[in-house]
Design a protein around this motif. Structure first.
Motif, PDB file in Angstrom:
ATOM      1  N   ALA A 136      11.669   1.091   3.300  1.00  0.00           N
ATOM      2  CA  ALA A 136      10.361   1.719   3.111  1.00  0.00           C
ATOM      3  C   ALA A 136      10.237   2.297   1.700  1.00  0.00           C
ATOM      4  O   ALA A 136       9.170   2.205   1.072  1.00  0.00           O
ATOM      5  N   ILE A 137      11.316   2.881   1.192  1.00  0.00           N
ATOM      6  CA  ILE A 137      11.277   3.461  -0.155  1.00  0.00           C
ATOM      7  C   ILE A 137      11.120   2.361  -1.200  1.00  0.00           C
ATOM      8  O   ILE A 137      10.328   2.482  -2.138  1.00  0.00           O
ATOM      9  N   ARG A 138      11.854   1.245  -1.022  1.00  0.00           N
ATOM     10  CA  ARG A 138      11.725   0.120  -1.948  1.00  0.00           C
ATOM     11  C   ARG A 138      10.305  -0.462  -1.941  1.00  0.00           C
ATOM     12  O   ARG A 138       9.841  -0.993  -2.939  1.00  0.00           O
ATOM     13  N   ALA A 139       9.649  -0.362  -0.779  1.00  0.00           N
ATOM     14  CA  ALA A 139       8.296  -0.905  -0.655  1.00  0.00           C
ATOM     15  C   ALA A 139       7.258  -0.037  -1.367  1.00  0.00           C
ATOM     16  O   ALA A 139       6.081  -0.401  -1.424  1.00  0.00           O
ATOM     17  N   GLY A 140       7.677   1.127  -1.877  1.00  0.00           N
ATOM     18  CA  GLY A 140       6.788   1.959  -2.670  1.00  0.00           C
ATOM     19  C   GLY A 140       6.064   3.043  -1.904  1.00  0.00           C
ATOM     20  O   GLY A 140       5.014   3.513  -2.338  1.00  0.00           O
TER      21      GLY A 140
END
Length: 429
Positions: free
Chosen positions: A28-32
């Motif tokens: 989720a964090i990588r997805a922005g």
């Protein structure tokens, strides 16, 4: 080593507790996903997460020995659980149920004076499958403390005895990680003259920047700051974890990744540079093959940057593969992902045998108890560096790991002096 006294486990107590930071959904964090203060806004993407950021939990296991002494270990998992080939996020209830039904009966029939034998017995496969690594990690800590109690020695001395290692004299370089409070925590690290810094938590496009320019600017600032406020002669290793963002932003081709790392190294001449997780190729096999190419390209070009592998290199078997293939200059031995701390000791020795650097790591989500056990393993095996853990506040991790190492080395020095005195006395008779 002192005489080993046989001991059994007459009872087991469990103590739910907290880890020292939070579990974060890396996907989720990588997805922005955006921030809201300390929280992340949005729905989690990784199975097992009910929110993107969840408080870390632990489960302590206390072995009540036959002499009524209680020794402890802590079970927990890492910050980015369920990512990079790791076990799912820690669920106290599930772990407790399996501990009660499978592990505790085994503990009651174990001779805990022999660490490796006890680990093999208690942590054996169940139903054809390996126990959750969190269980292996916490139970093995308790078993090591039980063996040390029986022998009346430190945990490190048990490891030295079990693996036929000499008593160590050298301190292990300590590596601190900054978390999101980068600038303040970097200053703390420099003022405390930490050996290796700062991690940087470069885990999003925002922190890495277009073409990596934000990251490069940060690297240059850290080097400059060490010169501005560090003690005279202070010259730390610069270690940055980029969570795969070189590959995500620059491209997944090994040559492109090496070109970028070369530019970063040129930005900070005279500093030893570690780049952790330059890319995540999605599986252990792919990571192994592509990292071997990255390492070879760097070495061929004489670039003074070291590649550190973390994601997709978790268990002892993985570490053996990467070390044998020279698919990293340094391997993070991420202790909760390795499982039994006996395997962490084995992993350091495998790295040494293959001429690869060994970094005894772990996670900010760990506990003071697991961190102190880690110090004993790292010192006994003479690893190349150890993470200041737990937590993301810097001060606590440096204090817990640094003080445990100082106490341990002082005890070992005392042991050697007493042994020398006995030898002198014996020779004079």
């Amino acid at each position: 080593m002192a005489t080993r006294n046989s001991a059994t486990v007459k009872d087991v107590v469990l103590a739910p507790g907290s880890g020292s930071f939070f579990y974060d959904d890396q996907a989720a964090i990588r997805a922005g996903t955006p921030h809201d203060g300390f929280l992340y806004i949005g729905a989690p993407l990784t199975p097992g997460f009910t929110r993107i950021r969840m408080p870390a939990r632990s489960l302590g296991i206390g072995l009540v020995l036959s002499d009524d002494v209680v020794v402890w270990g802590d079970m927990m998992s890492v910050q980015y659980s369920g990512a990079g080939g790791r076990d799912p996020v820690f669920q106290v209830e599930t772990i407790e149920e399996l501990t009660r039904s499978v592990v505790i009966p085994r503990l009651r029939s174990a001779d805990v004076s022999n660490f490796l034998v006890a680990c093999n017995h208690v942590l054996a496969y169940h139903g054809g499958q390996r126990l959750p690594l969190a269980i292996e990690y916490g139970v093995s800590q308790a078993l090591l403390r039980a063996a040390a109690h029986c022998a009346r020695t430190t945990l490190a001395e048990v490891i030295c005895s079990e693996f036929s290692l000499p008593l160590p004299e050298r301190p292990i370089p300590i590596y601190a990680q900054s978390g999101d409070s980068r600038e303040i925590n970097v200053d703390k690290m420099i003022l405390k003259s930490v050996d290796v810094l700062p991690h940087g938590l470069i885990n999003s496009r925002e922190k890495f920047g277009p073409s990596g320019e934000t990251f490069r600017k940060f690297v240059k600032w850290v080097a400059k700051r060490t010169r501005e406020i560090g003690m005279p002669g202070y010259h730390p290793v610069l270690h940055f974890d980029v969570y795969g963002w070189i590959g995500l932003e620059i491209g997944m081709q090994p040559e492109k990744i090496v070109d970028f790392i070369a530019r970063v190294a040129d930005d900070v001449p005279g500093y030893r540079l570690h780049i952790e997780c330059p890319a995540d190729f999605g599986s252990t096999e792919a990571q192994l093959n592509e990292y071997a190419k990255i390492v070879a390209f760097l070495d061929q070009r004489g670039i003074e940057a070291r590649i550190v592998v973390d994601e997709q290199c978790n268990t002892l078997d993985d570490i053996h593969l990467f070390a044998n293939a020279k698919a990293a200059h340094i391997i993070q031995i991420k202790m909760p992902d390795v499982g039994s701390i006996a395997d962490t000791a084995r992993a350091v020795l495998i790295c040494k045998g293959n001429g690869v650097g060994s970094y005894v790591g772990g996670s900010c989500t760990e506990t003071d108890l697991s961190a102190r056990a880690a110090v004993n393993i790292a010192v006994a095996t003479q690893a190349d560096m150890i993470l200041a853990k737990p937590g993301m506040g810097v001060d606590e991790g440096i204090s817990i790991v640094g003080n445990e190492q100082s106490r341990l080395l002082s005890v070992l020095k005392y042991r050697r002096s007493q042994s020398s005195m006995r030898n002198v006395n014996a020779a004079s008779k």
